[in-house]
Enzyme design. Sequence first.
Site: not given
Ligand code: PEP
Length: 553
Positions: A207, A506
């Site tokens: 993240h 996403c």
């Molecule tokens: C993902 O896992 O691709 C996602 C968009 O969520 P995060 O990166 O916040 O886990």
Amino acid sequence: MNKASKKAAMIFKGSTINAGRVVAQVCLFSAGRQKLVPEYTLENDDAIKQELERFHAARAECSEELARIAAEVEASIGKAEAEIFITQKHIMNDPKVVEAIALLITAERKNAEWAIAGVLSEFEEKMASLDNQYLRERSSDLGELRRRLLNRLTNEKIGFLCEGQAHCRRGANRVIVAEELTPNMIVNMKMNKVMGFVTEHGGITSHAAILARSLGVPAVSGVSGFMQYVACGDTVLINGDTGEVHLHPDDATVKTLIQVMPEEKEPEKIVMTPSGMELTANASSIEDVKQARAVNADGIGLFRTEILFVGAERLLSEDEQYDYYRDVVEAMGGKPVTIRMLDIGGDKPLPFLRQKKEANPFLGWRGARFLLGNHVIFNGQMRALGRLSKERKICILFPMVIDVAQMQTLLDRAREALSGVEHDSANIRYGAMFEVPSAFLQARDIMKKIDFSSIGTNDLIQYLFAMDRDNEMVSQEYNPDHPALWIFLRELSAVARELKKPLSICGEMAGREGMPQKLLDAKISSLSVAPRLIPRVRNEMIRYARSQKQTQR
Ligand code: PEP
Ligand code: MG
């Protein structure tokens, strides 16, 4: 710097987190973890007096520091996030706490560090065992405070090692060098002015890496041992295109690598996404949302709420969340906003919750599991969103859904949580993140229960290929072009079309060059990417739409 005193150039190799090149001075950032508390006996009354003075001086300095941080955080992030530092300041100056520490120094004839650690640990333990949830949660403030005071007394620094020196800019116009980027660091930096990141650890879709990418600055991770070679104010050149980091680069290297960079392009014209396609933004803060609006995003496809809690370092009340989510929705000016329920665990623990240590946090108490196991948190967030539905349409996204039974439980629990609060259910859409392989295998049944879905490839790739998204040792293998992944994506897209349910993606891969075209070929036509990437991704979508038209002619 005098040429003759120039240090020898060194080149290090890591993994690219974000492309681009930059040369700048370094700000070293340290987590400053206090391990051993020094303990010694004071020999006479003079020594005790001096020790008391040392304690009070450290207390005064920390007080000042906390007031300054609180003011800065309030101005740059918000009031709720600033409150943690104000609370710490109050605890530090609480006469009961001050007297207890002074008494230990005097009566036991012990040094200040030992007395502080003893008193604050005892208070912390007492608070952590209280029935009152609010006070229990505040106990972590005491731990923070203890670390801050001890670091001050032992001169160990949390944050920027060069803080207070003339060249320190707290990251502004500097490259940050750190062991690892953690979400907590965002409250310590002038994030929007940071020019790049070099870290010793951390994978490509962690993240914190996502945060670096959303800032659009070059970043390289996995440069092991780098911190022992570099000092605050040193010059580094990050080549995010190759993963190389040049320490003390010579003039010729700077000239070749930096001056051949193409001219900064004029900001691209605000244009519309081609019809039949959608381009929304991933966001974690109001700033991101404002940026998304400025580049004419079609909405917010993923609002990660956990960063709000991480920044505040405490649980936020229903009212605080309601205000915050309303600001998010308003900042998007009526365009659709998808808010994801807290996705805690894995690389995003909430330290103040004092969760049990897990051997495999990514396979443990995270995402939907965490939400279902924490009624108070779940209900508070759900009620805040429910109240918002009275004024606005809102899409609520559940993270890390594993199967159809869990999906049903989440929906039941959401409706239960809303039963006690005024809301407008016609304004609420429920969605699931598809990011765990088992959910793909039950996609049809899951999708029948919900209004929309979003694919999270950051986690999907991690779980599909048994590849820790945070581990720089395996990040070379991170390959969104892997045919096995595309079987999952194409099949999910086919199910969504058959059921006529909206599906978007996403995960970070959607913003990679060349990927929009591949996703559109797979009939995934709604992409959600970091705001900075929107103009480029939109151009790719426009080119794709044009090429489709030409082949139809
Ligand atoms: C993902 O896992 O691709 C996602 C968009 O969520 P995060 O990166 O916040 O886990
Ligand atoms: Mg995820």
